[in-house]
Design a protein around this motif. Sequence first.
Motif, PDB file in Angstrom:
ATOM      1  N   ASN A 137       0.807  -1.223   0.000  1.00 13.28           N
ATOM      2  CA  ASN A 137       0.000   0.000   0.000  1.00 13.28           C
ATOM      3  C   ASN A 137       0.841   1.275   0.000  1.00 13.28           C
ATOM      4  OD1 ASN A 137      -2.556  -1.274  -0.028  1.00 13.28           O
ATOM      5  ND2 ASN A 137      -2.426  -1.645   2.180  1.00 13.28           N
ATOM      6  N   VAL A 138       2.105   1.162  -0.364  1.00 14.88           N
ATOM      7  CA  VAL A 138       2.989   2.324  -0.473  1.00 14.88           C
ATOM      8  C   VAL A 138       3.412   2.463  -1.931  1.00 14.88           C
ATOM      9  CG1 VAL A 138       5.137   3.407   0.281  1.00 14.88           C
ATOM     10  CG2 VAL A 138       3.824   1.998   1.881  1.00 14.88           C
ATOM     11  N   ARG A 139       3.153   3.624  -2.494  1.00 18.92           N
ATOM     12  CA  ARG A 139       3.476   3.845  -3.899  1.00 18.92           C
ATOM     13  C   ARG A 139       4.921   4.325  -4.087  1.00 18.92           C
ATOM     14  NH1 ARG A 139      -0.959   7.843  -6.034  1.00 18.92           N
ATOM     15  NH2 ARG A 139      -0.815   8.557  -3.865  1.00 18.92           N
ATOM     16  N   PHE A 140       5.435   4.028  -5.256  1.00 18.22           N
ATOM     17  CA  PHE A 140       6.746   4.548  -5.645  1.00 18.22           C
ATOM     18  C   PHE A 140       6.559   5.942  -6.255  1.00 18.22           C
ATOM     19  CE2 PHE A 140       7.238   0.017  -5.479  1.00 18.22           C
ATOM     20  CZ  PHE A 140       8.549  -0.204  -5.084  1.00 18.22           C
ATOM     21  N   ASN A 141       7.662   6.634  -6.454  1.00 20.17           N
ATOM     22  CA  ASN A 141       7.615   7.947  -7.091  1.00 20.17           C
ATOM     23  C   ASN A 141       8.915   8.157  -7.859  1.00 20.17           C
ATOM     24  OD1 ASN A 141       6.518  10.404  -7.806  1.00 20.17           O
ATOM     25  ND2 ASN A 141       7.231  11.460  -5.969  1.00 20.17           N
ATOM     26  N   PHE A 142       8.922   9.142  -8.740  1.00 17.22           N
ATOM     27  CA  PHE A 142      10.121   9.466  -9.524  1.00 17.22           C
ATOM     28  C   PHE A 142      10.317  10.967  -9.494  1.00 17.22           C
ATOM     29  CE2 PHE A 142      12.421  10.380 -13.490  1.00 17.22           C
ATOM     30  CZ  PHE A 142      13.489   9.510 -13.351  1.00 17.22           C
ATOM     31  N   LYS A 143      11.541  11.405  -9.149  1.00 17.15           N
ATOM     32  CA  LYS A 143      11.824  12.817  -8.942  1.00 17.15           C
ATOM     33  C   LYS A 143      12.829  13.383  -9.949  1.00 17.15           C
ATOM     34  CE  LYS A 143       9.399  13.847  -5.206  1.00 17.15           C
ATOM     35  NZ  LYS A 143       8.400  14.940  -5.178  1.00 17.15           N
ATOM     36  N   ILE A 183      14.287   7.266  -8.151  1.00 14.52           N
ATOM     37  CA  ILE A 183      13.114   6.515  -7.689  1.00 14.52           C
ATOM     38  C   ILE A 183      13.000   6.659  -6.177  1.00 14.52           C
ATOM     39  CG2 ILE A 183      12.108   4.210  -7.473  1.00 14.52           C
ATOM     40  CD1 ILE A 183      13.422   3.474 -10.098  1.00 14.52           C
ATOM     41  N   GLU A 184      11.794   6.893  -5.698  1.00 21.14           N
ATOM     42  CA  GLU A 184      11.542   7.015  -4.275  1.00 21.14           C
ATOM     43  C   GLU A 184      10.513   5.990  -3.809  1.00 21.14           C
ATOM     44  OE1 GLU A 184      10.275  10.979  -3.443  1.00 21.14           O
ATOM     45  OE2 GLU A 184      12.312  11.796  -3.465  1.00 21.14           O
ATOM     46  N   PHE A 185      10.663   5.552  -2.570  1.00 15.85           N
ATOM     47  CA  PHE A 185       9.688   4.665  -1.937  1.00 15.85           C
ATOM     48  C   PHE A 185       9.500   5.141  -0.508  1.00 15.85           C
ATOM     49  CE2 PHE A 185       8.515   0.748   0.397  1.00 15.85           C
ATOM     50  CZ  PHE A 185       7.361   0.415  -0.310  1.00 15.85           C
ATOM     51  N   SER A 186       8.263   5.453  -0.139  1.00 13.81           N
ATOM     52  CA  SER A 186       7.964   6.013   1.176  1.00 13.81           C
ATOM     53  C   SER A 186       8.795   7.267   1.433  1.00 13.81           C
ATOM     54  CB  SER A 186       8.216   4.981   2.286  1.00 13.81           C
ATOM     55  OG  SER A 186       7.747   5.450   3.526  1.00 13.81           O
ATOM     56  N   ASP A 187       8.874   8.117   0.390  1.00 12.36           N
ATOM     57  CA  ASP A 187       9.568   9.402   0.458  1.00 12.36           C
ATOM     58  C   ASP A 187      11.072   9.251   0.670  1.00 12.36           C
ATOM     59  OD1 ASP A 187       9.319  12.160   0.180  1.00 12.36           O
ATOM     60  OD2 ASP A 187       9.427  12.496   2.339  1.00 12.36           O
TER      61      ASP A 187
END
Length: 369
Positions: A137-143, A183-187
């Motif tokens: 339930n934790v999304r990845f992100n890209f910065k 790439i980020e996971f849980s900030d």
Amino acid sequence: MDLSQTDSTTSPTPQFQPYSRRVEFSGSGKEFFSIWIVNIVLTLLTLGIYSAWAKVRTYRYFYGHTQLDGHRFDYLATPIQILKGRILAFIFFVIYMFCTQFVPVLGILAIFILLFLTPWIINQGMRFNMRMSRYRNVRFNFKGNYGEAFMVFILLPFLSVFTLYLLLPYVFKRIDQYLHSNIEFSDTPISVNTRGGEYYLAALMAYVAAAIVAVLMLAVAGVFGFGLEAMIQDPEMMNDQASALAGVILMVMMMIVYFVAFAVATGIYQTHIRNHLLNSSELHGIADFKSDLKMIDYTLLVFTNTLAIVFSLGLAYPWAKVRSARMLSNATEVTFLCDPQTLHDQLGEQQSAFGEEAADMFDIDLSLG
């Protein structure tokens, strides 16, 4: 009050003990073939419109059958988001074709515009795919940012031309560093510490191995060549028939040499780089990564997959894709440095109402894959 007695009865806070788990893949070629063939048929019948639904079905199958520490991955994108991106890409393509065919000056301008849009498209595609990927339930992100993307995807490859492509392994290193470290996971961003020397070593090993294989196979082809020459000189055989047969056989043998050399080079290079990349990556305070992919095993996998796809006219593609996913998953180990249950979806928590509306507007998949 007896302070010493109070201290002795106070129980210390238990510390988390890191533990390691292998990634598991439970998909099967038979299951994915049924999904894949339906995707192909419906995409053709709808003139490509169903390709958006096909991509979502494919991603959800592979995500849903990939498991880590008893939890599966999720793919959150909807077909409409994919379709919007493809419609936009199609509009750009139509404009580009119109300009190049009827207004050549505008066609040249369109090429330059596309060149400068490429870093933004890559960032947008990565950001979309990461935001649509979820674990526990934790999304990845890209910065990633445009300036660095322009340098690694446009400027450095252009400069490598003037070094006779000797800079290319370093370019690949910078590309991998950029894509993974943003790439980020849980900030928490992934920390990547790759070394350029490993990329040059991988390229050298792949080149030498492919050259050795090609030379050995060409030597074998030379033996057949002497036989063909004797056949052509046989007065009992028509020269036209012999020449045609020799041409076909030589063409087939050259294709075999190419496929074998390609499989060997690909297997060696990808194995070395994947192991180095994952072994050099860390989610600080959350997880360490390890890859122990075997070079011989993966090279054989690439070779047999390529042969199967070619000789089955593409029908073995689902089988080959599942085999690759299973081997890569089994070769991946994750060490948890904290309790995964304590992780939160920082992306969702930090998103304002305006951010949600902006995400709905710009969360489109601009990649055609």
